[in-house]
Write an enzyme that holds these catalytic residues in place. Structure first.
Site, PDB file in Angstrom:
ATOM      1  N   ARG A  61       0.838  -1.207   0.000  1.00  0.00           N
ATOM      2  CA  ARG A  61       0.000   0.000   0.000  1.00  0.00           C
ATOM      3  C   ARG A  61       0.873   1.256   0.000  1.00  0.00           C
ATOM      4  NH1 ARG A  61      -1.958   1.633   4.376  1.00  0.00           N
ATOM      5  NH2 ARG A  61      -2.442  -0.395   5.267  1.00  0.00           N
ATOM      6  N   TYR A 114     -17.428  15.170 -16.709  1.00  0.00           N
ATOM      7  CA  TYR A 114     -17.775  13.750 -16.699  1.00  0.00           C
ATOM      8  C   TYR A 114     -18.911  13.557 -15.685  1.00  0.00           C
ATOM      9  CZ  TYR A 114     -17.125   8.750 -15.973  1.00  0.00           C
ATOM     10  OH  TYR A 114     -17.318   7.395 -15.872  1.00  0.00           O
ATOM     11  N   ASP A 179      -9.003  17.979 -15.976  1.00  0.00           N
ATOM     12  CA  ASP A 179      -9.240  16.617 -16.438  1.00  0.00           C
ATOM     13  C   ASP A 179      -8.956  16.625 -17.937  1.00  0.00           C
ATOM     14  OD1 ASP A 179     -10.316  14.232 -17.449  1.00  0.00           O
ATOM     15  OD2 ASP A 179     -11.848  14.124 -15.900  1.00  0.00           O
ATOM     16  N   LYS A 204      -9.197   5.084 -20.231  1.00  0.00           N
ATOM     17  CA  LYS A 204      -9.565   5.472 -21.577  1.00  0.00           C
ATOM     18  C   LYS A 204      -8.341   5.345 -22.504  1.00  0.00           C
ATOM     19  CE  LYS A 204     -13.268   6.212 -19.286  1.00  0.00           C
ATOM     20  NZ  LYS A 204     -13.688   7.503 -18.749  1.00  0.00           N
TER      21      LYS A 204
HETATM   22  C1  PLP Z   1     -14.098   7.960 -17.464  1.00  0.00           C
HETATM   23  C2  PLP Z   1     -13.807   9.341 -17.033  1.00  0.00           C
HETATM   24  C3  PLP Z   1     -13.577   9.652 -15.680  1.00  0.00           C
HETATM   25  C4  PLP Z   1     -13.688   8.618 -14.586  1.00  0.00           C
HETATM   26  O1  PLP Z   1     -12.717   7.628 -14.731  1.00  0.00           O
HETATM   27  P1  PLP Z   1     -12.887   6.114 -14.228  1.00  0.00           P
HETATM   28  O2  PLP Z   1     -11.598   5.498 -14.604  1.00  0.00           O
HETATM   29  O3  PLP Z   1     -14.081   5.543 -14.945  1.00  0.00           O
HETATM   30  O4  PLP Z   1     -13.136   6.168 -12.755  1.00  0.00           O
HETATM   31  C5  PLP Z   1     -13.264  10.956 -15.366  1.00  0.00           C
HETATM   32  N1  PLP Z   1     -13.183  11.915 -16.311  1.00  0.00           N
HETATM   33  C6  PLP Z   1     -13.410  11.657 -17.616  1.00  0.00           C
HETATM   34  C7  PLP Z   1     -13.316  12.757 -18.609  1.00  0.00           C
HETATM   35  C8  PLP Z   1     -13.722  10.363 -18.018  1.00  0.00           C
HETATM   36  O5  PLP Z   1     -13.965  10.103 -19.314  1.00  0.00           O
END
Ligand code: PLP
Length: 397
Positions: A61, A114, A179, A204
């Site tokens: 951890r 998101y 983000d 992604k």
């Molecule tokens: C998918 C996504 C998230 C969240 O990510 P996870 O890996 O599903 O928890 C946050 N921001 C954007 C722009 C995303 O496409």
């Protein structure tokens, strides 16, 4: 100075010759032998204080070498001192919010975000009070207790761009989190524009093959220390097997994004001219907010297209049912193309009123373009759009 494409292939592999390996070794240890208690104690203190590594890893951890290599690779790609990896993008956002919480309980955020990020901020779940503002209102809304500003660009699902430099200027001393999931480090590096934290849902594009859930925050070492301490305390780890898959996705990142983007440019132009489509939102078509930032903030128009169908919800539903090659599924940034309905799926947790306010209409579909042959993608879209009943086109006309 090596270039980006070279870094995608080699970053995070610097110790391979010394280790006499060619592929990243996966270390699944949960604990490590402490043969010298004094060294162990000093290592424990260092890791709990957020140091990137120590002479003894102590416990998984606190540190894992497979995860650390992946983090180093992504820091190199984003041009940051450090990167901290988590079990998902949402865990990564939560970690930044928890660290910010110590500075104050007020957060400013710009919609759209998101869906689940919107929900997390709007719910007050972490004891934070989030005010949703327009980007040009930020300077006026900052309070002494404002701890973080959250933006997403390109934004999900409208593909609006947010001017990172302008937000950073308005933020003053308040840290800005960007983000950057939709852009990837191939197309934009928010740190060079003054952002303090760059967040990716690595699920992604960074992973890129639809088989790993992960999140990362790229930032300066001083901020990474606070994040590592929070991670060691709250346990939102990235598993080493997931870190291996994520690292494995990186060497093809630039190739994947470039190919998907060149497909998207062609598809967006054709979709914009299709009778069933009222509007194809795509930065390259100049019809999203702040499209002028293409070329300065963002190096390319990206790989996502949102189409607003004339026939509304029923037309969107018909297209989701009719696609054959493109998978009707949430998520994005995979080698294969995916299409989904934000109002019915990813942005379900955002109220109807807030959906409408930021352009999430009942007829909106979000297409994540993959690396297939563009003509095969077009054939599928064309036949799926033909499934929209003519009566709906007429009714909408
Ligand atoms: C998918 C996504 C998230 C969240 O990510 P996870 O890996 O599903 O928890 C946050 N921001 C954007 C722009 C995303 O496409």
């Amino acid at each position: 100075m090596q270039r980006f494409e070279t870094h995608t292939v080699h970053a995070g592999r610097e110790d391979f010759v010394r280790l006499r390996v060619h592929a990243p070794p996966i270390d699944l240890s949960t604990t490590y032998p402490v043969t010298d208690l004094e060294v162990g104690t000093a290592s424990f203190d260092a890791l709990v204080a957020g140091d990137a590594h120590a002479s003894n890893p102590i416990y998984a951890r606190l540190y894992n070498p497979t995860v650390a290599r992946t983090e180093n690779a992504i820091a190199t790609l984003e041009g940051t001192e450090a990167c901290v990896a988590y079990g998902s993008g949402m865990a990564a956002l939560t970690a930044v919010l928890l660290v910010a919480r110590a500075r104050g309980n007020h957060v400013l955020a710009v919609r759209p975000l998101y869906g689940t990020a919107d929900h997390l901020l709007d719910s007050g779940l972490l004891g934070l009070c989030t005010e949703f503002v327009r980007a040009d209102e930020i300077a006026a809304r900052i309070r002494p207790e404002t701890a973080l500003i959250v933006i997403e660009t390109p934004a999900n699902p409208t593909l609006d761009l947010v001017d990172i430099r302008a937000v950073v200027a308005a933020a003053g001393a308040v840290p800005v989190l960007v983000d950057s999931t939709f852009a990837t480090p191939v197309l934009q590096n928010p740190i060079t524009l003054g952002a303090r934290y760059v967040l990716h849902s690595a699920t992604k594009f960074l992973g890129g093959h639809g088989d790993v859930i992960a999140g990362v925050v790229a930032c300066a070492e001083v901020d990474a220390k606070a994040l590592r301490t929070m991670r060691a305390t709250t346990g939102a780890l990235l598993h080493p097997l997931a870190a291996f898959l994520l690292h494995r996705g990186l060497p093809t990142l630039a190739l994947r994004v470039e190919r998907a983007q060149s497909n998207a440019v062609i598809l967006a132009a054709r979709l914009a001219n299709h009778a069933a489509v009222a509007c194809a939102h795509y930065p390259g078509l100049g019809n999203v907010r702040n499209a002028h930032l293409l070329g300065s903030q963002m190096r390319g128009p990206g790989t996502l297209i949102s189409i607003d169908l004339r026939g509304g919800h029923d037309a969107a539903s018909a297209v989701m049912r009719a696609v054959r090659l493109i998978t009707p599924a949430v998520s994005l940034g995979s080698v294969d193309s995916l299409i989904q309905h934000p109002a019915g799926l990813t942005h379900r947790v955002v109220s109807a009123e807030n959906q409408a306010a930021c352009g999430i209409t009942p007829g909106l579909l979000r297409l994540s373009v993959g690396i297939e042959h563009v003509e095969d993608l077009w054939s599928d879209l064309d036949q799926a759009l033909a499934a929209v009943p003519v009566t709906q086109l007429a009714a909408a006309a």
